[in-house]
Design a protein around this motif. Structure first.
Motif, short mmCIF file in Angstrom:
data_model
loop_
_atom_site.label_atom_id
_atom_site.label_comp_id
_atom_site.label_asym_id
_atom_site.label_seq_id
_atom_site.Cartn_x
_atom_site.Cartn_y
_atom_site.Cartn_z
N GLY A 62 0.80 -1.22 0.00
CA GLY A 62 0.00 0.00 0.00
C GLY A 62 0.83 1.27 0.00
O GLY A 62 2.05 1.25 -0.17
N LYS A 63 0.15 2.36 0.22
CA LYS A 63 0.79 3.68 0.17
C LYS A 63 1.76 3.91 1.32
O LYS A 63 2.65 4.75 1.23
CB LYS A 63 -0.27 4.78 0.15
N THR A 64 1.57 3.19 2.41
CA THR A 64 2.46 3.38 3.56
C THR A 64 3.66 2.43 3.55
O THR A 64 4.54 2.55 4.38
CB THR A 64 1.68 3.18 4.88
N GLY A 65 3.69 1.52 2.59
CA GLY A 65 4.79 0.57 2.50
C GLY A 65 5.73 0.91 1.37
O GLY A 65 5.57 1.93 0.68
N ARG A 66 6.71 0.04 1.18
CA ARG A 66 7.69 0.28 0.14
C ARG A 66 8.21 -1.05 -0.40
O ARG A 66 8.42 -1.99 0.35
CB ARG A 66 8.84 1.07 0.75
N VAL A 67 8.43 -1.08 -1.71
CA VAL A 67 9.05 -2.23 -2.37
C VAL A 67 10.38 -1.75 -2.96
O VAL A 67 10.42 -0.76 -3.67
CB VAL A 67 8.16 -2.79 -3.50
N ILE A 68 11.42 -2.48 -2.63
CA ILE A 68 12.71 -2.24 -3.28
C ILE A 68 12.85 -3.35 -4.31
O ILE A 68 12.91 -4.53 -3.96
CB ILE A 68 13.87 -2.27 -2.27
N ALA A 69 12.84 -2.95 -5.56
CA ALA A 69 12.98 -3.90 -6.67
C ALA A 69 14.44 -3.85 -7.11
O ALA A 69 14.91 -2.85 -7.66
CB ALA A 69 12.05 -3.51 -7.81
N ALA A 70 15.17 -4.92 -6.81
CA ALA A 70 16.61 -4.94 -7.06
C ALA A 70 16.97 -5.98 -8.11
O ALA A 70 16.45 -7.09 -8.08
CB ALA A 70 17.35 -5.24 -5.75
N ASP A 71 17.86 -5.60 -9.00
CA ASP A 71 18.32 -6.53 -10.02
C ASP A 71 19.74 -6.16 -10.42
O ASP A 71 20.19 -5.02 -10.23
CB ASP A 71 17.40 -6.49 -11.25
N LEU A 72 20.42 -7.11 -10.99
CA LEU A 72 21.79 -6.95 -11.44
C LEU A 72 21.85 -6.27 -12.81
O LEU A 72 22.85 -5.65 -13.16
CB LEU A 72 22.42 -8.36 -11.52
N GLN A 73 20.77 -6.36 -13.57
CA GLN A 73 20.78 -5.90 -14.96
C GLN A 73 19.98 -4.62 -15.16
O GLN A 73 18.80 -4.54 -14.80
CB GLN A 73 20.19 -6.99 -15.86
N ASP A 74 20.63 -3.64 -15.76
CA ASP A 74 19.96 -2.37 -16.07
C ASP A 74 18.73 -2.58 -16.93
O ASP A 74 17.70 -1.93 -16.72
CB ASP A 74 20.92 -1.42 -16.80
N GLY A 75 18.81 -3.50 -17.89
CA GLY A 75 17.69 -3.73 -18.81
C GLY A 75 16.43 -4.19 -18.09
O GLY A 75 15.32 -3.78 -18.45
N MET A 76 16.58 -5.04 -17.09
CA MET A 76 15.42 -5.48 -16.30
C MET A 76 14.82 -4.31 -15.55
O MET A 76 13.60 -4.12 -15.52
CB MET A 76 15.81 -6.59 -15.32
N LEU A 77 15.68 -3.50 -14.92
CA LEU A 77 15.19 -2.34 -14.16
C LEU A 77 14.54 -1.31 -15.08
O LEU A 77 13.54 -0.68 -14.70
CB LEU A 77 16.33 -1.72 -13.36
N GLU A 78 15.04 -1.16 -16.29
CA GLU A 78 14.43 -0.23 -17.25
C GLU A 78 13.02 -0.70 -17.63
O GLU A 78 12.09 0.11 -17.71
CB GLU A 78 15.30 -0.11 -18.51
N ARG A 79 12.85 -1.99 -17.84
CA ARG A 79 11.52 -2.52 -18.16
C ARG A 79 10.55 -2.27 -17.01
O ARG A 79 9.41 -1.87 -17.22
CB ARG A 79 11.59 -4.02 -18.44
#
Length: 186
Positions: A62-79
Motif C-alpha cells: 500500500g501507500k504506507t509501504g515500500r518495495v525495493i525492486a533490485a536486479d543486477l541488470q539495467d535492462g530489467m530495471l528499465e523494463r
C-alpha cells in the motif's frame, strides 16, 4: 554450484518469459505472497527481473509501504521502470541496481523474496550472510527455486547454507513447479 551454466543470469532478452500474463495462472503473486506481506511493510524483491512480483507486492504494501525492486541488470530495471511510471507507483517502488558481488543496500526490510534466482548466485554463503544485514528483527526470507532447473540436491545444499548462516527454516510453502523455503533469524 560454481559452474557457469548453473550461475548464468537470465538475460534481459528472455524477460518476456518472466512476465507474461498467463504466468499468473500458476505463479499468482498475491496467492504466493499474501501470507507474508502486509500493508506498511518494506519488502525487497531481489532479482526482480521485469517486475512480475514487484507490482503486486507494491499493491500489498500500500501507500504506507515500500518495495525495493533490485536486479543486477539495467535492462530489467528499465523494463520495470516503464511499468512503474505507467501505474503511478513511483512512490511505492524504489529501483535498485545490484553489483556483481553485492546487493549493496543499507536499508532494512521486513521481507525478502528471492524467486528463481538463488541458483544464479556464485557465492551463496556471502549472499545469504548479506541478507542477514538487510532484515529487520522478525524479518523473513522466502526462497523459491524452479524444479525444472535446480536439482533437489542443489536446493538442499542451498537450504544448508541458509541454516549455516544462522537462519531457521520455518516453513516449506507449496509453490507450483518449485521448491521453496521460508526462513527467519528468530
Amino acid at each position: 554450484m560454481s559452474s557457469n551454466k548453473k550461475n548464468r543470469v537470465c538475460p534481459v532478452e528472455g524477460a518476456g518469459v518472466l512476465d507474461f500474463s498467463l504466468r499468473k495462472l500458476f505463479h499468482n503473486p498475491v496467492k504466493i505472497l499474501k501470507p507474508y506481506i502486509n500493508e506498511g511493510m518494506t519488502v525487497l524483491d531481489l532479482g526482480c527481473g521485469p517486475g512480475f512480483f514487484s507490482i503486486e507486492m507494491a499493491k500489498m504494501v500500500g501507500k504506507t509501504g515500500r518495495v525495493i525492486a533490485a536486479d543486477l541488470q539495467d535492462g530489467m530495471l528499465e523494463r520495470l521502470n516503464l511499468k512503474v511510471k505507467n501505474m503511478k507507483l513511483e512512490n511505492t517502488i524504489k529501483l535498485h541496481k545490484c553489483q556483481s558481488d553485492t546487493i549493496g543496500l543499507d536499508e532494512k526490510v521486513d521481507f525478502i523474496l528471492i524467486f528463481y534466482m538463488l541458483h544464479e548466485v556464485p557465492d551463496q554463503h556471502k549472499f545469504i550472510n548479506e541478507l542477514k544485514t538487510l532484515l529487520k528483527p522478525n524479518g523473513k526470507i522466502f526462497i523459491i527455486e524452479p524444479k525444472f532447473h535446480v536439482s533437489n540436491n542443489d536446493f538442499h545444499k542451498s537450504a544448508d547454507v541458509v541454516k549455516q548462516s544462522g537462519f531457521n527454516i520455518v516453513a516449506s510453502p507449496k509453490v507450483l513447479l518449485s521448491m521453496a523455503l521460508l526462513a527467519s533469524l528468530n
